[in-house]
Design an enzyme around this catalytic site. Sequence first.
Site, PDB file in Angstrom:
ATOM      1  N   ARG A  12       1.093  -1.013  -0.224  1.00  0.00           N
ATOM      2  CA  ARG A  12       0.433   0.108  -0.076  1.00  0.00           C
ATOM      3  C   ARG A  12       1.128   1.738  -0.059  1.00  0.00           C
ATOM      4  O   ARG A  12       2.122   1.014   0.368  1.00  0.00           O
ATOM      5  CB  ARG A  12      -1.151   0.033   1.224  1.00  0.00           C
ATOM      6  CG  ARG A  12      -0.521  -0.166   2.533  1.00  0.00           C
ATOM      7  CD  ARG A  12      -2.310   0.008   3.492  1.00  0.00           C
ATOM      8  NE  ARG A  12      -1.057  -0.237   4.846  1.00  0.00           N
ATOM      9  CZ  ARG A  12      -0.889   0.714   5.890  1.00  0.00           C
ATOM     10  NH1 ARG A  12      -1.302   1.824   5.033  1.00  0.00           N
ATOM     11  NH2 ARG A  12       0.002   0.610   7.029  1.00  0.00           N
ATOM     12  N   ALA A  83       9.337   0.053   3.584  1.00  0.00           N
ATOM     13  CA  ALA A  83       9.100   0.507   4.629  1.00  0.00           C
ATOM     14  C   ALA A  83       9.058   1.407   5.704  1.00  0.00           C
ATOM     15  O   ALA A  83      10.249   1.599   5.672  1.00  0.00           O
ATOM     16  CB  ALA A  83       8.808  -1.069   5.594  1.00  0.00           C
ATOM     17  N   GLY A  84       8.147   1.854   6.350  1.00  0.00           N
ATOM     18  CA  GLY A  84       8.706   2.917   7.398  1.00  0.00           C
ATOM     19  C   GLY A  84       7.554   2.983   8.343  1.00  0.00           C
ATOM     20  O   GLY A  84       5.997   2.682   8.120  1.00  0.00           O
ATOM     21  N   ILE A  85       7.676   3.741   9.219  1.00  0.00           N
ATOM     22  CA  ILE A  85       6.763   4.121  10.286  1.00  0.00           C
ATOM     23  C   ILE A  85       6.504   5.901  10.919  1.00  0.00           C
ATOM     24  O   ILE A  85       8.251   6.235  11.065  1.00  0.00           O
ATOM     25  CB  ILE A  85       5.929   3.240  11.555  1.00  0.00           C
ATOM     26  CG1 ILE A  85       7.490   2.818  12.446  1.00  0.00           C
ATOM     27  CG2 ILE A  85       5.550   1.874  10.736  1.00  0.00           C
ATOM     28  CD1 ILE A  85       7.641   2.268  13.573  1.00  0.00           C
ATOM     29  N   THR A  86       5.813   6.012  11.245  1.00  0.00           N
ATOM     30  CA  THR A  86       6.089   6.940  11.969  1.00  0.00           C
ATOM     31  C   THR A  86       5.471   7.245  13.819  1.00  0.00           C
ATOM     32  O   THR A  86       4.415   6.597  13.421  1.00  0.00           O
ATOM     33  CB  THR A  86       5.274   8.685  11.375  1.00  0.00           C
ATOM     34  OG1 THR A  86       4.290   8.131  11.079  1.00  0.00           O
ATOM     35  CG2 THR A  86       5.948   9.326  10.144  1.00  0.00           C
ATOM     36  N   ASP A  88       4.925  10.480  16.275  1.00  0.00           N
ATOM     37  CA  ASP A  88       5.350  11.741  16.216  1.00  0.00           C
ATOM     38  C   ASP A  88       5.260  11.773  17.461  1.00  0.00           C
ATOM     39  O   ASP A  88       3.905  11.961  18.227  1.00  0.00           O
ATOM     40  CB  ASP A  88       4.516  12.578  15.285  1.00  0.00           C
ATOM     41  CG  ASP A  88       5.007  12.388  13.577  1.00  0.00           C
ATOM     42  OD1 ASP A  88       6.173  11.399  13.061  1.00  0.00           O
ATOM     43  OD2 ASP A  88       4.566  12.518  12.804  1.00  0.00           O
ATOM     44  N   GLN A 141      13.053  17.920  11.325  1.00  0.00           N
ATOM     45  CA  GLN A 141      11.550  18.135  11.934  1.00  0.00           C
ATOM     46  C   GLN A 141      11.784  18.387  13.104  1.00  0.00           C
ATOM     47  O   GLN A 141      10.839  17.133  13.611  1.00  0.00           O
ATOM     48  CB  GLN A 141      10.632  16.937  10.608  1.00  0.00           C
ATOM     49  CG  GLN A 141       8.921  17.432  10.403  1.00  0.00           C
ATOM     50  CD  GLN A 141       8.824  19.218   9.936  1.00  0.00           C
ATOM     51  OE1 GLN A 141       8.869  19.483   9.379  1.00  0.00           O
ATOM     52  NE2 GLN A 141       7.465  19.915  11.089  1.00  0.00           N
ATOM     53  N   TYR A 147      12.007   9.872  14.214  1.00  0.00           N
ATOM     54  CA  TYR A 147      11.893   9.575  11.821  1.00  0.00           C
ATOM     55  C   TYR A 147      13.096  10.385  11.604  1.00  0.00           C
ATOM     56  O   TYR A 147      13.239   9.671  10.338  1.00  0.00           O
ATOM     57  CB  TYR A 147      10.658  10.266  11.945  1.00  0.00           C
ATOM     58  CG  TYR A 147      10.353  10.502   9.972  1.00  0.00           C
ATOM     59  CD1 TYR A 147       9.138   8.882   9.667  1.00  0.00           C
ATOM     60  CD2 TYR A 147      10.723  10.780   9.323  1.00  0.00           C
ATOM     61  CE1 TYR A 147       9.149   8.177   8.487  1.00  0.00           C
ATOM     62  CE2 TYR A 147      10.109  10.715   8.113  1.00  0.00           C
ATOM     63  CZ  TYR A 147       9.433   9.817   7.551  1.00  0.00           C
ATOM     64  OH  TYR A 147       9.188   8.981   6.114  1.00  0.00           O
ATOM     65  N   PRO A 177      10.711  12.083  -0.258  1.00  0.00           N
ATOM     66  CA  PRO A 177      10.500  12.473  -1.215  1.00  0.00           C
ATOM     67  C   PRO A 177       9.832  13.344  -0.232  1.00  0.00           C
ATOM     68  O   PRO A 177      10.499  12.914   1.180  1.00  0.00           O
ATOM     69  CB  PRO A 177       9.022  11.215  -0.749  1.00  0.00           C
ATOM     70  CG  PRO A 177       9.677  10.099  -0.525  1.00  0.00           C
ATOM     71  CD  PRO A 177      10.918   9.991  -0.145  1.00  0.00           C
TER      72      PRO A 177
HETATM   73  P1  NDP Z   1       2.461   3.590   4.507  1.00  0.00           P
HETATM   74  O1  NDP Z   1       1.686   3.900   6.249  1.00  0.00           O
HETATM   75  O2  NDP Z   1       0.664   4.466   3.920  1.00  0.00           O
HETATM   76  O3  NDP Z   1       2.508   1.952   4.152  1.00  0.00           O
HETATM   77  C1  NDP Z   1       3.704   2.177   4.726  1.00  0.00           C
HETATM   78  C2  NDP Z   1       3.827   0.536   4.747  1.00  0.00           C
HETATM   79  O4  NDP Z   1       4.786  -0.038   4.889  1.00  0.00           O
HETATM   80  C3  NDP Z   1       2.840  -0.654   5.160  1.00  0.00           C
HETATM   81  O5  NDP Z   1       3.165  -1.692   3.824  1.00  0.00           O
HETATM   82  C4  NDP Z   1       2.999  -1.536   5.945  1.00  0.00           C
HETATM   83  O6  NDP Z   1       2.253  -2.640   5.856  1.00  0.00           O
HETATM   84  C5  NDP Z   1       4.599  -1.530   6.038  1.00  0.00           C
HETATM   85  N1  NDP Z   1       4.837  -1.589   7.292  1.00  0.00           N
HETATM   86  C6  NDP Z   1       5.319  -0.993   8.248  1.00  0.00           C
HETATM   87  N2  NDP Z   1       6.124  -1.318   9.036  1.00  0.00           N
HETATM   88  C7  NDP Z   1       6.700  -2.519   9.032  1.00  0.00           C
HETATM   89  C8  NDP Z   1       7.351  -3.502   9.184  1.00  0.00           C
HETATM   90  N3  NDP Z   1       7.142  -2.785  10.719  1.00  0.00           N
HETATM   91  N4  NDP Z   1       7.463  -4.327   8.347  1.00  0.00           N
HETATM   92  C9  NDP Z   1       7.096  -5.240   7.781  1.00  0.00           C
HETATM   93  N5  NDP Z   1       6.692  -3.626   6.402  1.00  0.00           N
HETATM   94  C10 NDP Z   1       5.987  -2.863   7.278  1.00  0.00           C
HETATM   95  O7  NDP Z   1       3.481   4.701   4.491  1.00  0.00           O
HETATM   96  P2  NDP Z   1       3.876   5.149   2.684  1.00  0.00           P
HETATM   97  O8  NDP Z   1       3.317   4.602   1.617  1.00  0.00           O
HETATM   98  O9  NDP Z   1       3.148   7.095   3.420  1.00  0.00           O
HETATM   99  O10 NDP Z   1       5.351   5.191   3.177  1.00  0.00           O
HETATM  100  C11 NDP Z   1       6.309   4.086   2.109  1.00  0.00           C
HETATM  101  C12 NDP Z   1       8.217   5.106   3.034  1.00  0.00           C
HETATM  102  O11 NDP Z   1       8.205   6.186   2.468  1.00  0.00           O
HETATM  103  C13 NDP Z   1       7.799   4.875   4.404  1.00  0.00           C
HETATM  104  O12 NDP Z   1       9.587   4.850   4.855  1.00  0.00           O
HETATM  105  C14 NDP Z   1       7.714   6.652   4.877  1.00  0.00           C
HETATM  106  O13 NDP Z   1       9.081   6.590   5.867  1.00  0.00           O
HETATM  107  C15 NDP Z   1       8.782   7.535   3.569  1.00  0.00           C
HETATM  108  N6  NDP Z   1       7.659   8.784   2.870  1.00  0.00           N
HETATM  109  C16 NDP Z   1       6.575   8.681   3.089  1.00  0.00           C
HETATM  110  C17 NDP Z   1       6.483  10.542   2.720  1.00  0.00           C
HETATM  111  C18 NDP Z   1       4.880  10.852   2.435  1.00  0.00           C
HETATM  112  O14 NDP Z   1       4.075  11.813   2.486  1.00  0.00           O
HETATM  113  N7  NDP Z   1       3.348   9.374   2.416  1.00  0.00           N
HETATM  114  C19 NDP Z   1       7.426  10.974   2.865  1.00  0.00           C
HETATM  115  C20 NDP Z   1       8.612  10.525   3.158  1.00  0.00           C
HETATM  116  C21 NDP Z   1       8.831   9.508   3.226  1.00  0.00           C
HETATM  117  P3  NDP Z   1       0.825  -2.713   6.468  1.00  0.00           P
HETATM  118  O15 NDP Z   1       0.314  -2.641   5.604  1.00  0.00           O
HETATM  119  O16 NDP Z   1       0.868  -4.717   6.713  1.00  0.00           O
HETATM  120  O17 NDP Z   1       0.543  -1.829   7.402  1.00  0.00           O
END
Ligand code: NDP
Length: 241
Positions: A12, A83-86, A88, A141, A147, A177
Amino acid sequence: MARMALVTGGSRGIGAAISKALLAEGYKVAATYAGNDEKAAAFTADTGIQTYKWDVADYAASAAGIAQVEGDLGPIDVVVANAGITRDAAFHKMTPQMWQEVIATNLTGVFNTIHPVWPGMRDRGFGRVIVISSINGQKGQAGQVNYAATKAGDLGIIRSLAQEGARKNITANAICPGYIGTEMVRAIPEDVLNTKILPQIPAGRLGEPEEIARCVVFLAADNAGFINGSTISANGAQFFA
Ligand code: NDP
């Protein structure tokens, strides 16, 4: 033969756009996710892209998952650590747990994703490592000490890996991004988005996940071998690093 790409968090948000763009370019693609089975199943039904569940923060799970992906689809040529989370909070309210969770997923998770595929890339003499960092790793930030630390760390990772991998035709690059319209950003309260964030973006809009996927396709290409250790900013002119 088609190159094989692994996209973490590829079911996603930005990751889904990356998975789809690579598929459209002719790659075999595997996408991972953490726990949202429903979204992952819908994504597979929609795209035909196989999804795999593991926690990128867990090294053993990552190594086992990657071995399974390679068994199913072949050796990984392109790895996208997305893959990434916040978690904050203002620094004085940030708990050690909020710090640890973000470090574990966003920074250790990048190590855990790249480390198991690296030896195979070295053996085969080809690899494309792409890490999704962030504008907030470049500029910092308020409210995101945890983060921003991980996203700045990504840049150290790719610059070091670039030097280690160059002789083996392995590149390591980052994409930073700006604010992209995914669930991560939609979770920001609307008034904060409208009054604090959008006015800072000269483009006057959020970015689209496909605009980040475009950068990944560019860096993943076989003929992108001399682009190594670099960072692509895609932020609507919000910040120049
Ligand atoms: P989303 O929250 O929309 O999606 C995150 C995805 O990462 C999901 O598929 C989620 O799986 C997966 N994920 C989260 N934690 C884990 C974990 N521990 N192990 C495996 N998979 C994991 O995030 P975005 O699409 O917005 O962000 C994607 C990347 O881009 C991140 O690294 C983010 O920091 C970076 N980014 C995003 C920005 C933005 O404006 N959106 C800006 C700059 C950078 P599941 O569906 O199962 O939860």
